[in-house]
Motif scaffolding. Structure first.
Motif, PDB file in Angstrom:
ATOM      1  N   GLY A  73      -3.158  -2.368   9.414  1.00 53.70           N
ATOM      2  CA  GLY A  73      -2.864  -1.046   8.878  1.00 53.70           C
ATOM      3  C   GLY A  73      -1.457  -0.873   8.355  1.00 53.70           C
ATOM      4  O   GLY A  73      -1.036   0.231   8.073  1.00 53.70           O
ATOM      5  N   HIS A  74      -0.710  -1.964   8.221  1.00 51.04           N
ATOM      6  CA  HIS A  74       0.654  -1.893   7.696  1.00 51.04           C
ATOM      7  C   HIS A  74       0.689  -2.573   6.331  1.00 51.04           C
ATOM      8  O   HIS A  74       0.801  -3.796   6.255  1.00 51.04           O
ATOM      9  N   PRO A  75       0.590  -1.780   5.268  1.00 50.21           N
ATOM     10  CA  PRO A  75       0.592  -2.391   3.941  1.00 50.21           C
ATOM     11  C   PRO A  75       1.982  -2.879   3.532  1.00 50.21           C
ATOM     12  O   PRO A  75       3.000  -2.336   3.964  1.00 50.21           O
ATOM     13  N   ASP A  76       1.998  -3.917   2.725  1.00 52.25           N
ATOM     14  CA  ASP A  76       3.242  -4.435   2.159  1.00 52.25           C
ATOM     15  C   ASP A  76       3.509  -3.656   0.879  1.00 52.25           C
ATOM     16  O   ASP A  76       2.821  -3.844  -0.128  1.00 52.25           O
ATOM     17  N   LEU A  77       4.497  -2.764   0.911  1.00 52.88           N
ATOM     18  CA  LEU A  77       4.765  -1.893  -0.235  1.00 52.88           C
ATOM     19  C   LEU A  77       5.367  -2.633  -1.420  1.00 52.88           C
ATOM     20  O   LEU A  77       5.518  -2.061  -2.498  1.00 52.88           O
ATOM     21  N   LEU A  78       5.735  -3.899  -1.236  1.00 53.03           N
ATOM     22  CA  LEU A  78       6.260  -4.704  -2.336  1.00 53.03           C
ATOM     23  C   LEU A  78       5.224  -5.708  -2.850  1.00 53.03           C
ATOM     24  O   LEU A  78       5.542  -6.564  -3.669  1.00 53.03           O
ATOM     25  N   ASP A  79       3.992  -5.573  -2.382  1.00 51.72           N
ATOM     26  CA  ASP A  79       2.885  -6.367  -2.882  1.00 51.72           C
ATOM     27  C   ASP A  79       2.637  -5.984  -4.351  1.00 51.72           C
ATOM     28  O   ASP A  79       2.896  -4.845  -4.759  1.00 51.72           O
ATOM     29  N   GLY A  80       2.159  -6.920  -5.139  1.00 49.25           N
ATOM     30  CA  GLY A  80       1.964  -6.672  -6.569  1.00 49.25           C
ATOM     31  C   GLY A  80       1.086  -5.467  -6.859  1.00 49.25           C
ATOM     32  O   GLY A  80       1.382  -4.652  -7.735  1.00 49.25           O
ATOM     33  N   GLY A  81      -0.011  -5.325  -6.129  1.00 49.42           N
ATOM     34  CA  GLY A  81      -0.900  -4.182  -6.328  1.00 49.42           C
ATOM     35  C   GLY A  81      -0.234  -2.870  -5.971  1.00 49.42           C
ATOM     36  O   GLY A  81      -0.394  -1.865  -6.666  1.00 49.42           O
ATOM     37  N   LYS A  82       0.519  -2.878  -4.883  1.00 53.57           N
ATOM     38  CA  LYS A  82       1.220  -1.652  -4.467  1.00 53.57           C
ATOM     39  C   LYS A  82       2.312  -1.283  -5.470  1.00 53.57           C
ATOM     40  O   LYS A  82       2.497  -0.108  -5.779  1.00 53.57           O
ATOM     41  N   VAL A  83       3.015  -2.281  -6.006  1.00 50.85           N
ATOM     42  CA  VAL A  83       4.055  -2.012  -7.016  1.00 50.85           C
ATOM     43  C   VAL A  83       3.414  -1.416  -8.270  1.00 50.85           C
ATOM     44  O   VAL A  83       3.952  -0.485  -8.872  1.00 50.85           O
ATOM     45  N   PHE A  84       2.244  -1.942  -8.653  1.00 52.65           N
ATOM     46  CA  PHE A  84       1.513  -1.376  -9.792  1.00 52.65           C
ATOM     47  C   PHE A  84       1.216   0.103  -9.560  1.00 52.65           C
ATOM     48  O   PHE A  84       1.454   0.945 -10.435  1.00 52.65           O
ATOM     49  N   VAL A  85       0.729   0.429  -8.375  1.00 47.99           N
ATOM     50  CA  VAL A  85       0.404   1.824  -8.058  1.00 47.99           C
ATOM     51  C   VAL A  85       1.678   2.669  -8.007  1.00 47.99           C
ATOM     52  O   VAL A  85       1.697   3.807  -8.495  1.00 47.99           O
ATOM     53  N   GLU A  86       2.744   2.138  -7.458  1.00 44.81           N
ATOM     54  CA  GLU A  86       4.006   2.881  -7.385  1.00 44.81           C
ATOM     55  C   GLU A  86       4.540   3.204  -8.780  1.00 44.81           C
ATOM     56  O   GLU A  86       5.009   4.317  -9.036  1.00 44.81           O
ATOM     57  N   ILE A  87       4.456   2.246  -9.694  1.00 52.67           N
ATOM     58  CA  ILE A  87       4.894   2.486 -11.075  1.00 52.67           C
ATOM     59  C   ILE A  87       3.987   3.523 -11.729  1.00 52.67           C
ATOM     60  O   ILE A  87       4.465   4.432 -12.429  1.00 52.67           O
ATOM     61  N   LEU A  88       2.688   3.407 -11.485  1.00 54.37           N
ATOM     62  CA  LEU A  88       1.737   4.379 -12.041  1.00 54.37           C
ATOM     63  C   LEU A  88       2.017   5.784 -11.524  1.00 54.37           C
ATOM     64  O   LEU A  88       1.958   6.757 -12.281  1.00 54.37           O
ATOM     65  N   ILE A  89       2.377   5.895 -10.252  1.00 49.05           N
ATOM     66  CA  ILE A  89       2.730   7.201  -9.685  1.00 49.05           C
ATOM     67  C   ILE A  89       3.939   7.780 -10.407  1.00 49.05           C
ATOM     68  O   ILE A  89       3.948   8.960 -10.777  1.00 49.05           O
ATOM     69  N   LEU A  90       4.969   6.969 -10.618  1.00 47.45           N
ATOM     70  CA  LEU A  90       6.177   7.452 -11.306  1.00 47.45           C
ATOM     71  C   LEU A  90       5.872   7.887 -12.736  1.00 47.45           C
ATOM     72  O   LEU A  90       6.352   8.935 -13.190  1.00 47.45           O
ATOM     73  N   VAL A  91       5.070   7.105 -13.444  1.00 51.55           N
ATOM     74  CA  VAL A  91       4.722   7.448 -14.826  1.00 51.55           C
ATOM     75  C   VAL A  91       3.915   8.744 -14.863  1.00 51.55           C
ATOM     76  O   VAL A  91       4.192   9.639 -15.680  1.00 51.55           O
ATOM     77  N   CYS A  92       2.917   8.863 -13.983  1.00 49.81           N
ATOM     78  CA  CYS A  92       2.102  10.081 -13.960  1.00 49.81           C
ATOM     79  C   CYS A  92       2.920  11.300 -13.553  1.00 49.81           C
ATOM     80  O   CYS A  92       2.778  12.371 -14.148  1.00 49.81           O
ATOM     81  N   PHE A  93       3.799  11.136 -12.567  1.00 45.21           N
ATOM     82  CA  PHE A  93       4.641  12.249 -12.135  1.00 45.21           C
ATOM     83  C   PHE A  93       5.556  12.697 -13.278  1.00 45.21           C
ATOM     84  O   PHE A  93       5.681  13.902 -13.540  1.00 45.21           O
ATOM     85  N   ALA A  94       6.165  11.748 -13.970  1.00 42.11           N
ATOM     86  CA  ALA A  94       7.038  12.093 -15.102  1.00 42.11           C
ATOM     87  C   ALA A  94       6.244  12.797 -16.197  1.00 42.11           C
ATOM     88  O   ALA A  94       6.715  13.788 -16.775  1.00 42.11           O
ATOM     89  N   ALA A  95       5.044  12.317 -16.481  1.00 38.39           N
ATOM     90  CA  ALA A  95       4.219  12.939 -17.524  1.00 38.39           C
ATOM     91  C   ALA A  95       3.817  14.359 -17.133  1.00 38.39           C
ATOM     92  O   ALA A  95       3.815  15.259 -17.978  1.00 38.39           O
ATOM     93  N   ILE A  96       3.509  14.564 -15.862  1.00 38.41           N
ATOM     94  CA  ILE A  96       3.141  15.910 -15.412  1.00 38.41           C
ATOM     95  C   ILE A  96       4.336  16.846 -15.502  1.00 38.41           C
ATOM     96  O   ILE A  96       4.209  17.996 -15.943  1.00 38.41           O
ATOM     97  N   VAL A  97       5.513  16.380 -15.129  1.00 39.64           N
ATOM     98  CA  VAL A  97       6.724  17.206 -15.225  1.00 39.64           C
ATOM     99  C   VAL A  97       6.993  17.576 -16.687  1.00 39.64           C
ATOM    100  O   VAL A  97       7.277  18.737 -17.003  1.00 39.64           O
ATOM    101  N   ILE A  98       6.868  16.619 -17.575  1.00 36.91           N
ATOM    102  CA  ILE A  98       7.066  16.892 -19.007  1.00 36.91           C
ATOM    103  C   ILE A  98       6.042  17.900 -19.492  1.00 36.91           C
ATOM    104  O   ILE A  98       6.376  18.836 -20.227  1.00 36.91           O
ATOM    105  N   ARG A  99       4.784  17.732 -19.069  1.00 37.08           N
ATOM    106  CA  ARG A  99       3.728  18.651 -19.497  1.00 37.08           C
ATOM    107  C   ARG A  99       3.996  20.065 -18.999  1.00 37.08           C
ATOM    108  O   ARG A  99       3.826  21.032 -19.729  1.00 37.08           O
ATOM    109  N   VAL A 100       4.441  20.201 -17.767  1.00 35.22           N
ATOM    110  CA  VAL A 100       4.733  21.528 -17.211  1.00 35.22           C
ATOM    111  C   VAL A 100       5.907  22.165 -17.961  1.00 35.22           C
ATOM    112  O   VAL A 100       5.877  23.358 -18.274  1.00 35.22           O
ATOM    113  N   ARG A 101       6.893  21.370 -18.286  1.00 33.95           N
ATOM    114  CA  ARG A 101       8.059  21.906 -19.019  1.00 33.95           C
ATOM    115  C   ARG A 101       7.691  22.334 -20.435  1.00 33.95           C
ATOM    116  O   ARG A 101       8.333  23.204 -21.007  1.00 33.95           O
ATOM    117  N   MET A 102       6.668  21.715 -21.012  1.00 37.30           N
ATOM    118  CA  MET A 102       6.242  22.050 -22.374  1.00 37.30           C
ATOM    119  C   MET A 102       5.134  23.100 -22.392  1.00 37.30           C
ATOM    120  O   MET A 102       4.542  23.346 -23.435  1.00 37.30           O
TER     121      MET A 102
END
Length: 192
Positions: A149-178
């Motif tokens: 139950g202890h995931p490796d947050l630097l695993d390739g799959g987890k890094v992919f998801v972490e980057i996707l989270i940042l991109v989606c969060f940034a896009a949502i913030v931009i959308r809300v501002r517009m």
């Protein structure tokens, strides 16, 4: 490739497809024109949004289905549909199941949009945001090896998801501002 690997890859693909679908939906809500803006080509964003939704649903449903064929740990159908007593990480799996149910609700109501009416459909469509949060929580915190139950947050799959989270969060913030502006061209009446 083991069944566990297949399950992990299907989950990553589902998360990626859901993220792409969310980003396409945000572009559509902004009235983004791929002809006017980059890539200056005729691309049907709505059709692409629909196809990524279909892909997301197929991947979302097949991801937990693979767990039914594992020997250890043994998952029952009940553990997939309502994972509060699943063999490992039940609350993280509840987040994944919640995301799946919310995304299925959004998908089904989108298919029935003309019957339920646009105002109700639009309100239900906002459920993609809590679904995305639950999906990202499940994707980040799940142990892909189903061991301790202890995931490796630097695993390739987890890094992919972490980057996707940042991109989606940034896009949502931009959308809300517009909000209220979008990318619509200035009308000739407002240019005067």
């Amino acid at each position: 490739m083991t069944l566990l690997d297949l399950c992990a890859y299907l989950g990553l693909a589902a998360t990626g497809a859901a993220g792409i679908n969310l980003l396409l939906g945000l572009l559509i809500s902004l009235r983004y024109s791929p002809v006017r803006y980059w890539p200056h080509r005729q691309i049907n964003l709505f059709a692409l949004h629909q196809w990524t939704a279909y892909a997301t649903v197929v991947l979302l449903l097949s991801h937990p289905a693979v767990l039914l064929f594992l020997d250890k740990p043994h998952f029952r159908l009940f553990d997939i549909l309502l994972p509060i007593q699943s063999p490992l990480q039940p609350w993280i799996n509840v987040a994944g199941a919640g995301a799946m149910y919310l995304l299925l609700l959004v998908f089904i109501t989108s298919l029935l949009r003309s019957r339920i009416g646009r105002p109700l459909w639009r309100k239900l469509h906002y459920l993609v945001f809590p679904a995305a949060i639950l999906l990202f929580i499940h994707s980040i915190l799940t142990d892909p090896d189903l061991k301790d139950g202890h995931p490796d947050l630097l695993d390739g799959g987890k890094v992919f998801v972490e980057i996707l989270i940042l991109v989606c969060f940034a896009a949502i913030v931009i959308r809300v501002r517009m909000r209220g502006k979008g990318l619509r061209p200035a009308s000739s009446a407002s240019a005067r």
